[in-house]
Design an enzyme around this catalytic site. Structure first.
Site, PDB file in Angstrom:
ATOM      1  N   ARG A  27     -12.840  22.406 144.889  1.00  0.00           N
ATOM      2  CA  ARG A  27     -11.991  23.339 144.130  1.00  0.00           C
ATOM      3  C   ARG A  27     -12.543  24.144 143.053  1.00  0.00           C
ATOM      4  O   ARG A  27     -13.799  23.801 143.018  1.00  0.00           O
ATOM      5  CB  ARG A  27     -10.944  22.120 143.903  1.00  0.00           C
ATOM      6  CG  ARG A  27     -10.824  20.788 143.352  1.00  0.00           C
ATOM      7  CD  ARG A  27     -11.506  20.560 141.958  1.00  0.00           C
ATOM      8  NE  ARG A  27     -11.141  21.356 140.885  1.00  0.00           N
ATOM      9  CZ  ARG A  27     -11.758  21.732 140.096  1.00  0.00           C
ATOM     10  NH1 ARG A  27     -13.113  21.498 139.804  1.00  0.00           N
ATOM     11  NH2 ARG A  27     -11.349  22.537 139.139  1.00  0.00           N
ATOM     12  N   GLY A  28     -11.788  24.815 142.287  1.00  0.00           N
ATOM     13  CA  GLY A  28     -12.464  25.555 141.356  1.00  0.00           C
ATOM     14  C   GLY A  28     -12.899  26.886 141.988  1.00  0.00           C
ATOM     15  O   GLY A  28     -13.628  26.920 143.045  1.00  0.00           O
ATOM     16  N   ALA A  29     -12.366  28.176 141.412  1.00  0.00           N
ATOM     17  CA  ALA A  29     -12.571  29.446 142.128  1.00  0.00           C
ATOM     18  C   ALA A  29     -14.330  29.984 142.620  1.00  0.00           C
ATOM     19  O   ALA A  29     -14.179  29.964 144.044  1.00  0.00           O
ATOM     20  CB  ALA A  29     -12.293  30.648 141.233  1.00  0.00           C
ATOM     21  N   ARG A  61      -6.551  28.253 150.901  1.00  0.00           N
ATOM     22  CA  ARG A  61      -5.846  28.365 149.514  1.00  0.00           C
ATOM     23  C   ARG A  61      -5.695  29.864 149.212  1.00  0.00           C
ATOM     24  O   ARG A  61      -6.582  30.597 149.231  1.00  0.00           O
ATOM     25  CB  ARG A  61      -6.355  27.663 148.539  1.00  0.00           C
ATOM     26  CG  ARG A  61      -6.438  26.063 148.589  1.00  0.00           C
ATOM     27  CD  ARG A  61      -7.116  25.280 147.373  1.00  0.00           C
ATOM     28  NE  ARG A  61      -6.123  25.202 146.265  1.00  0.00           N
ATOM     29  CZ  ARG A  61      -6.536  24.718 145.095  1.00  0.00           C
ATOM     30  NH1 ARG A  61      -7.694  24.581 145.090  1.00  0.00           N
ATOM     31  NH2 ARG A  61      -5.537  24.561 144.195  1.00  0.00           N
ATOM     32  N   GLN A 108      -7.043  17.213 136.992  1.00  0.00           N
ATOM     33  CA  GLN A 108      -8.336  17.682 137.083  1.00  0.00           C
ATOM     34  C   GLN A 108      -8.985  17.568 135.621  1.00  0.00           C
ATOM     35  O   GLN A 108     -10.235  17.216 135.461  1.00  0.00           O
ATOM     36  CB  GLN A 108      -8.413  19.291 137.369  1.00  0.00           C
ATOM     37  CG  GLN A 108      -8.176  19.401 138.959  1.00  0.00           C
ATOM     38  CD  GLN A 108      -6.769  19.763 139.101  1.00  0.00           C
ATOM     39  OE1 GLN A 108      -5.915  19.388 138.358  1.00  0.00           O
ATOM     40  NE2 GLN A 108      -6.585  20.426 140.219  1.00  0.00           N
ATOM     41  N   ASP A 115      -8.682  32.067 138.319  1.00  0.00           N
ATOM     42  CA  ASP A 115      -8.809  31.950 139.818  1.00  0.00           C
ATOM     43  C   ASP A 115      -8.611  33.300 140.322  1.00  0.00           C
ATOM     44  O   ASP A 115      -9.160  33.622 141.346  1.00  0.00           O
ATOM     45  CB  ASP A 115      -7.544  30.948 140.413  1.00  0.00           C
ATOM     46  CG  ASP A 115      -7.972  29.665 140.359  1.00  0.00           C
ATOM     47  OD1 ASP A 115      -7.898  29.037 139.201  1.00  0.00           O
ATOM     48  OD2 ASP A 115      -8.636  29.144 141.192  1.00  0.00           O
ATOM     49  N   ASN A 133      -4.377  31.062 136.487  1.00  0.00           N
ATOM     50  CA  ASN A 133      -5.416  29.698 136.268  1.00  0.00           C
ATOM     51  C   ASN A 133      -4.234  28.521 136.562  1.00  0.00           C
ATOM     52  O   ASN A 133      -3.377  28.726 136.553  1.00  0.00           O
ATOM     53  CB  ASN A 133      -6.192  29.950 134.959  1.00  0.00           C
ATOM     54  CG  ASN A 133      -7.278  28.575 134.714  1.00  0.00           C
ATOM     55  OD1 ASN A 133      -8.103  28.572 135.629  1.00  0.00           O
ATOM     56  ND2 ASN A 133      -7.163  27.740 133.677  1.00  0.00           N
ATOM     57  N   LYS A 134      -5.036  27.540 136.274  1.00  0.00           N
ATOM     58  CA  LYS A 134      -4.323  26.140 136.607  1.00  0.00           C
ATOM     59  C   LYS A 134      -3.091  26.361 135.706  1.00  0.00           C
ATOM     60  O   LYS A 134      -2.968  26.619 134.582  1.00  0.00           O
ATOM     61  CB  LYS A 134      -4.996  25.276 136.126  1.00  0.00           C
ATOM     62  CG  LYS A 134      -4.520  23.756 136.234  1.00  0.00           C
ATOM     63  CD  LYS A 134      -4.103  23.437 137.590  1.00  0.00           C
ATOM     64  CE  LYS A 134      -4.957  23.518 138.674  1.00  0.00           C
ATOM     65  NZ  LYS A 134      -4.275  23.667 140.060  1.00  0.00           N
TER      66      LYS A 134
HETATM   67  O1  MRU Z   1      -6.496  23.769 141.722  1.00  0.00           O
HETATM   68  P1  MRU Z   1      -7.976  23.879 141.312  1.00  0.00           P
HETATM   69  O2  MRU Z   1      -8.497  22.396 140.781  1.00  0.00           O
HETATM   70  O3  MRU Z   1      -9.077  24.579 142.343  1.00  0.00           O
HETATM   71  O4  MRU Z   1      -7.910  24.675 139.976  1.00  0.00           O
HETATM   72  C1  MRU Z   1      -8.963  25.259 139.609  1.00  0.00           C
HETATM   73  C2  MRU Z   1      -8.773  26.105 138.071  1.00  0.00           C
HETATM   74  O5  MRU Z   1      -7.601  26.417 137.959  1.00  0.00           O
HETATM   75  C3  MRU Z   1      -9.992  26.429 137.500  1.00  0.00           C
HETATM   76  O6  MRU Z   1      -9.671  26.553 135.849  1.00  0.00           O
HETATM   77  C4  MRU Z   1     -10.564  27.657 137.931  1.00  0.00           C
HETATM   78  O7  MRU Z   1     -10.800  27.794 139.291  1.00  0.00           O
HETATM   79  C5  MRU Z   1     -11.726  28.392 137.274  1.00  0.00           C
HETATM   80  S1  MRU Z   1     -13.030  27.208 137.910  1.00  0.00           S
HETATM   81  C6  MRU Z   1     -14.484  27.769 137.226  1.00  0.00           C
END
Ligand code: MRU
Length: 362
Positions: free
Chosen positions: A50-52, A93, A200, A241, A251-252
């Site tokens: 996970r994470g963009a 996703r 997270q 994201d 973002n999250k």
């Molecule tokens: O659902 P996730 O854990 O994939 O969400 C991730 C985030 O919201 C991060 O802040 C975002 O992807 C930036 S990661 C460098």
């Protein structure tokens, strides 16, 4: 290029793809073997990876696995397969545009080399993936350099979710700022919001920062406003994201709430992301697709213990959109962008990096 983070979120060696199963952190460090595109699709969907920026890399590796398993073919057959793989993996996703961004590059490699044998196309894909990985490491370093200039010695910083080494092939986006500030000899204190429902912040960011010997304090998400009122936060740094052309960004879930609270208390609020996270086809954040996830993530504590009656109706968006008006600056690998965002994003974006005009995931 070497990954500069202590945590290695994926391994790609000797024809094997192994992804660190982030759902098992911080208790276990376990890698999942991915042999087919479907294994990667599932790992993405289930948030094992996970994470963009890392999602972009994982999608590219999934594409490579899928392409590798083709029996042969040339020309239009290969292009057709590339389109199929791209459409399949992009469906894993919806919110992080990096997935579409990386897959478009994979498809383009196939289109340009489709007159060659499958093995030679595969070699070209491998070269492209290495480039994406190395660029990501470099971009993290640059974002860290630019962002750390905004951090003073003794600063108390707040973040949400995980925008660190676990979310990129380098040191992260928001967290790369903290790593660089630490490397420059500044003492910093970080508050990590736990980030319900999937934690997270607690499971990943608190763990990652502790490994890096950065002083980290964990709070529940609903404690952030009170901390700000007590003047215990000097700045907020978050990842993204997807960023629209006017600077609105997804973002999250919970990020928007932090931005509102930061504005109310006069605290600078920074978004840190590479240009691969910009979606210039969207004029503002309203059209960013927001993923909705399993209600069980909300009605239980990390899928273990039910904490709500089974009849409870649930709303579980995984991301929210922060309007650009609440953002102090966007920190990219090419520099710090300040308002007016529309104009300033266009001029920096136009100067070369990460063009993704056609990269809408939906
Ligand atoms: O659902 P996730 O854990 O994939 O969400 C991730 C985030 O919201 C991060 O802040 C975002 O992807 C930036 S990661 C460098």
């Amino acid at each position: 290029m070497k990954q500069n983070s202590k945590v290695i979120p994926f391994l790609w060696k000797e024809g094997r793809v192994r992804l660190l199963d982030q759902t098992r952190l911080p208790n276990e460090v376990v890698y999942v073997d991915c042999r087919r595109a479907r294994d990667v699709w599932l790992a993405i969907r289930k948030l094992k990876v996970r994470g963009a920026p890392l999602l972009g890399i994982a999608a590219a590796l999934g594409f490579w696995l899928g392409f590798k398993s083709l029996r042969g073919g040339r020309g239009d057959d290969l292009i057709r397969e590339a389109r199929r793989l791209r459409a399949y993996l992009v469906s894993s996703r919806p919110t992080a545009v990096n997935v579409a961004w990386a897959l478009r590059q994979m498809e383009e490699v196939v289109v340009h080399n489709a007159h060659l044998s499958k093995d030679r196309v595969l070699a070209a894909l491998e070269k492209k993936i290495k480039e994406i990985i190395d660029d990501d490491v470099r971009m993290c370093l640059r974002m860290g350099e630019h962002g750390a200039q905004l951090v003073r010695d003794g600063a108390r910083l707040l973040t949400v979710c995980n925008a660190g080494g676990l979310a990129t092939s380098g040191g992260g986006t928001a967290l790369s700022v903290f790593y660089r500030a630490q490397k420059d000899g500044k003492k910093i204190w970080v508050t990590a919001c736990e980030t319900r429902p999937l934690l997270q912040g607690a499971r990943l960011t608190a763990w990652e920062l502790a490994q890096a010997k950065i002083d980290v304090t964990l709070i529940c998400d609903n404690m952030a406003a009170d901390l700000m009122r007590r003047r215990a936060v000097d700045a907020v740094f978050v990842g993204a994201d997807r960023i629209a052309a006017n600077g609105d960004f997804a973002n999250k879930i919970g990020t928007y709430m932090l931005a509102v609270c930061a504005r109310h208390h006069g605290i600078p609020f920074y978004c840190v992301a590479p240009f691969s996270t910009f979606d210039m086809s969207l004029s503002d954040g309203r059209a960013i697709p927001i993923e909705e996830r399993d209600p069980a993530e909300v009605t239980s504590l990390y899928f273990r213990r039910p904490i709500a009656p089974p009849s409870a109706r649930v709303f579980n968006p995984a991301f929210d959109v922060t309007p650009h008006a609440l953002v102090t600056a966007i920190i990219t690998e090419k520099g710090v962008i300040r308002p007016p965002f529309g104009k300033n994003i266009r001029s920096l974006y136009g100067s070369g990096a990460g063009k993704n005009k056609r990269d809408r995931a939906r």
